[in-house]
Design a protein around this motif. Sequence first.
Motif, PDB file in Angstrom:
ATOM      1  N   GLU A 176       0.831  -1.212   0.000  1.00 13.20           N
ATOM      2  CA  GLU A 176       0.000   0.000   0.000  1.00 13.20           C
ATOM      3  C   GLU A 176       0.863   1.259   0.000  1.00 13.20           C
ATOM      4  O   GLU A 176       0.553   2.236  -0.699  1.00 13.20           O
ATOM      5  N   ILE A 177       1.947   1.240   0.755  1.00 11.54           N
ATOM      6  CA  ILE A 177       2.870   2.384   0.773  1.00 11.54           C
ATOM      7  C   ILE A 177       3.462   2.608  -0.615  1.00 11.54           C
ATOM      8  O   ILE A 177       3.514   3.738  -1.123  1.00 11.54           O
ATOM      9  N   ASP A 178       3.904   1.532  -1.256  1.00  5.99           N
ATOM     10  CA  ASP A 178       4.478   1.630  -2.607  1.00  5.99           C
ATOM     11  C   ASP A 178       3.429   2.119  -3.606  1.00  5.99           C
ATOM     12  O   ASP A 178       3.731   2.924  -4.506  1.00  5.99           O
ATOM     13  N   HIS A 179       2.209   1.630  -3.457  1.00  4.20           N
ATOM     14  CA  HIS A 179       1.127   2.026  -4.360  1.00  4.20           C
ATOM     15  C   HIS A 179       0.842   3.519  -4.238  1.00  4.20           C
ATOM     16  O   HIS A 179       0.681   4.213  -5.248  1.00  4.20           O
ATOM     17  N   LYS A 180       0.812   4.013  -3.012  1.00  5.93           N
ATOM     18  CA  LYS A 180       0.549   5.435  -2.793  1.00  5.93           C
ATOM     19  C   LYS A 180       1.694   6.298  -3.334  1.00  5.93           C
ATOM     20  O   LYS A 180       1.470   7.382  -3.877  1.00  5.93           O
ATOM     21  N   ALA A 237       3.621   5.496  -5.869  1.00  7.10           N
ATOM     22  CA  ALA A 237       3.502   5.462  -7.329  1.00  7.10           C
ATOM     23  C   ALA A 237       2.399   6.404  -7.803  1.00  7.10           C
ATOM     24  O   ALA A 237       2.544   7.093  -8.823  1.00  7.10           O
ATOM     25  N   GLU A 238       1.285   6.451  -7.057  1.00  4.43           N
ATOM     26  CA  GLU A 238       0.194   7.368  -7.405  1.00  4.43           C
ATOM     27  C   GLU A 238       0.653   8.816  -7.339  1.00  4.43           C
ATOM     28  O   GLU A 238       0.344   9.628  -8.226  1.00  4.43           O
ATOM     29  N   ALA A 239       1.402   9.145  -6.269  1.00  2.00           N
ATOM     30  CA  ALA A 239       1.890  10.513  -6.104  1.00  2.00           C
ATOM     31  C   ALA A 239       2.861  10.890  -7.224  1.00  2.00           C
ATOM     32  O   ALA A 239       2.820  12.013  -7.750  1.00  2.00           O
ATOM     33  N   LYS A 240       3.713   9.949  -7.606  1.00  2.00           N
ATOM     34  CA  LYS A 240       4.679  10.200  -8.680  1.00  2.00           C
ATOM     35  C   LYS A 240       3.968  10.416 -10.007  1.00  2.00           C
ATOM     36  O   LYS A 240       4.327  11.299 -10.791  1.00  2.00           O
ATOM     37  N   LEU A 241       2.944   9.618 -10.263  1.00  2.00           N
ATOM     38  CA  LEU A 241       2.188   9.747 -11.503  1.00  2.00           C
ATOM     39  C   LEU A 241       1.447  11.078 -11.546  1.00  2.00           C
ATOM     40  O   LEU A 241       1.414  11.754 -12.581  1.00  2.00           O
ATOM     41  N   ALA A 242       0.880  11.470 -10.401  1.00  2.00           N
ATOM     42  CA  ALA A 242       0.156  12.740 -10.351  1.00  2.00           C
ATOM     43  C   ALA A 242       1.096  13.911 -10.587  1.00  2.00           C
ATOM     44  O   ALA A 242       0.745  14.893 -11.257  1.00  2.00           O
ATOM     45  N   ALA A 243       2.328  13.807 -10.064  1.00  2.00           N
ATOM     46  CA  ALA A 243       3.305  14.881 -10.239  1.00  2.00           C
ATOM     47  C   ALA A 243       3.782  14.988 -11.684  1.00  2.00           C
ATOM     48  O   ALA A 243       4.181  16.063 -12.150  1.00  2.00           O
ATOM     49  N   ALA A 244       3.738  13.856 -12.409  1.00  2.00           N
ATOM     50  CA  ALA A 244       4.227  13.830 -13.794  1.00  2.00           C
ATOM     51  C   ALA A 244       3.202  14.369 -14.788  1.00  2.00           C
ATOM     52  O   ALA A 244       3.541  14.689 -15.929  1.00  2.00           O
TER      53      ALA A 244
END
Length: 335
Positions: free
Chosen positions: A298-302, A304-311
Motif C-alpha cells: 500500500e505504501i508503494d502504491h501510494k 507510485a500514485e503521487a509520482k504519476l500525479a506529479a508527472a
Amino acid sequence: MKRRLRNISESGASEGLSMKSIAILLLAGMSVFAQGQNAPKSALDKATLEAYLRYSELWIPQVAVKIDDPKPSAVSGFMDVAIHLTFNGATKDEMYYVSKDGKSIVKGTAYDIAKSPFQANLDQIKTDQQPSFGAAAWAPVTLVIFSDFQCPYCQKEAQELRKNIPAAFNDKVRVYFMDFPLTQIHAWAMKASIAGRCLYRSGQDAFWEYHDWAYQSQKEITPESFDTKLQDYAKQKGLDALQLGRCMDDKTAAADVEKAMAQGHALQVSATPTLFLNGRKLEGGVEWPILQQLLQIEIDHKAAEAKLAAAVPVPAKADDSCCTVDIPTLVGKKK
C-alpha cells in the motif's frame, strides 16, 4: 297439481340461475388467481426478495430478516438494498443490488475504475474522535481496526500492531481503534469499551495505556470481576476512580461505542478483529508477516500514485496573442 308443478318449475329456474351465478363467480376468481400466478415477480417487493434469498442463501427459518428500503446506487440501473440478519443475538449485514425493474439481483462489489477499489468503504469510515497512534493524520496509509476487548484474536492482533507499527512504519502508517464489542457472546466487552471511551477523554496516552492493560489482563477478567479490576487499574494509574465510575454510568460514553458499532455494521463487519487498510477489508486478523507485506504494498502504491500525479503536466494558461490584432498607440495598450 298444475300450480304445484309451476312452483317446482320456477324453483328449478331459480336454482339454475343461482348455479349459473356461482359458476361465473368461480370463473372470475380463478381468472384473478391465474393472473396473480402469472404476474411477474419483482425483487423490489420485500416479501418476494426475502423468500428468494432464503432459498438461495439457505438461511434457516430461525434467522430473522430485515430488508431496508431500496436506495439509489452508484451502479447504473440498480438500487442498493441492505439486508440485516439476526440469529440468537448475533447480527450480520449484507448488501444486494436490485435492478430498477426488479428482475435482477446482484451480490458482490461494484468498482468505479476512476476511484479506489475500496472507495465505498473509505466513504463510510469516519476516524475523527477515534483513538489512534503512529504516523501523522495525513499519513499515506491508514489502518482502521474494529476490535473487541474480550476477543482472544483481537488481543493477539493488538499486541502485534502496538509492537510492530511504530518500529517498521512509524512515519507511514496511522492506526485507528474502533470499538466493536460482540455483546452476544462476550459478557464484559461492552463495559470494557465504555471504560476505554471514558479514559480517551483524558487523551490518547490514557486510552492506549488502558488498551494495552485490558488486553494483557484479558484472561484474568470475568464479568463479575471487571468493575473491581478497573477500579484497581485506576488506583494504580492515579486516576480519579469516582469520576471514572460516573463516566461509566454516563450514556454519552456508551453512545460513542454504539456509534462505532453502527459504523462497523454499515461496513458489514461480522467478526473481530476486522481491519481496513486504506479501505481494503481484512477479516479475522492477519499474521504480522503478511500484514507487513500488505502495508508495504500500500505504501508503494501510494508513492507510485503521487509520482504519476506529479508527472501529469499542468495545463498552460490560455494565450490569446495568436488570435488578437494589436494596433500600437501613443499610450500603449490598455490592460
